[in-house]
Enzyme design. Structure first.
Site, PDB file in Angstrom:
ATOM      1  N   GLY A  76       0.775  -1.239   0.000  1.00  0.00           N
ATOM      2  CA  GLY A  76       0.000   0.000   0.000  1.00  0.00           C
ATOM      3  C   GLY A  76       0.805   1.288   0.000  1.00  0.00           C
ATOM      4  CD1 TRP A  78       4.688   2.964  -4.845  1.00  0.00           C
ATOM      5  CD2 TRP A  78       3.853   2.824  -6.916  1.00  0.00           C
ATOM      6  NE1 TRP A  78       5.746   2.872  -5.710  1.00  0.00           N
ATOM      7  CE2 TRP A  78       5.277   2.790  -6.991  1.00  0.00           C
ATOM      8  CE3 TRP A  78       3.121   2.741  -8.086  1.00  0.00           C
ATOM      9  CZ2 TRP A  78       5.957   2.684  -8.201  1.00  0.00           C
ATOM     10  CZ3 TRP A  78       3.788   2.633  -9.302  1.00  0.00           C
ATOM     11  CH2 TRP A  78       5.194   2.607  -9.351  1.00  0.00           C
ATOM     12  CG  ASP A 146       5.625  -1.182  -8.077  1.00  0.00           C
ATOM     13  OD1 ASP A 146       6.511  -1.120  -8.947  1.00  0.00           O
ATOM     14  OD2 ASP A 146       5.872  -1.244  -6.851  1.00  0.00           O
ATOM     15  CE  LYS A 186       7.739  -3.885 -10.452  1.00  0.00           C
ATOM     16  NZ  LYS A 186       8.022  -4.140  -9.030  1.00  0.00           N
TER      17      LYS A 186
END
Length: 232
Positions: A76, A78, A146, A186
């Site tokens: 959590g 981000w 991500d 990513k």
């Protein structure tokens, strides 16, 4: 008499002796990592928060009032950054209130200002539909990705799996990203990275490759920042 510091040192040393060499190297890296220390001091859930903070400082992708999707949100960090930057809690009464939804296969501890969909597979159409239903007006301004697959140790296979996750997020973008929207994705630099970059270029007017300072030097991790979505 043994002091508290000595007891802690003895305990840490004893724990290290129980670990494998790889685990010991990981622990040593964590203990010496300035971003790990800063994350603890600033109450971020993990060091990856500083990657997003740096990217947002340079490129301004998160604005008050924006709706944000955090893919691969656990634990959590981000989402913590996004909640603050888009004013999702309404803490700034002078700014528009944003929205953050996070999704992950893993458990995500609750976070004020964020809606989490834990134990959810983004590859499933039903999960993507739940995300869209949760968004104000059914659209997002920003998608953060991500996600990464569990490493198999086979580089080509891991890159292929990550490419599949990125293509899934691109499919989600076509569903929910509003005109001019942004995608931060990513990837691991390698044979499949050009494929993802080309797909992004087809859908966005501006695509950049980034390597935040918080990304470890030995990591092949890179980020594609795609801006100005061409909504058809």
């Amino acid at each position: 008499m043994i002091s508290r510091v000595q007891r802690r040192l003895f305990h840490t040393t004893a724990e290290r002796l129980k670990k494998t060499p790889a685990e010991q190297r990981w622990l040593a890296r964590q203990l010496s990592d300035p971003y790990v220390k800063s994350a603890r001091q600033q109450n971020y859930r993990c060091r990856s928060a500083f990657k997003l903070l740096e990217i947002d400082e340079k490129h301004g992708i998160l604005q008050p009032g924006f709706s944000v999707i955090d893919c691969g949100a656990a634990p959590g960090a981000w989402s913590q950054v996004a909640v603050h930057r888009v004013n999702a809690t309404g803490s700034d009464p002078e700014a528009p209130v944003g929205f953050v939804v996070g999704v992950d296969l893993l458990h995500i501890p609750p976070l004020d200002g964020a809606l989490f969909l834990p134990h959810s597979d983004l590859l499933q159409p039903a999960v993507q539909a739940r995300i869209q239903e949760s968004l104000p007006a059914g659209e997002a301004h920003v998608i953060l990705n991500d996600m990464a697959p569990n490493a198999s140790g086979i580089r080509e296979l891991d890159q292929q799996r990550l490419a599949e996750l990125c293509l899934c997020v691109l499919g989600l973008a076509r569903m929910v990203l509003g005109p001019g929207g942004t995608l931060l994705c990513k990837f691991w630099d390698g044979v499949h990275s050009r494929l993802i970059q080309n797909r992004l270029t087809e859908l966005f007017r501006e695509v950049k490759t980034l390597k935040p300072r918080a990304s470890r030097k030995e990591s092949s991790e890179i980020y594609f920042l795609a801006k100005r979505y061409r909504k058809s």
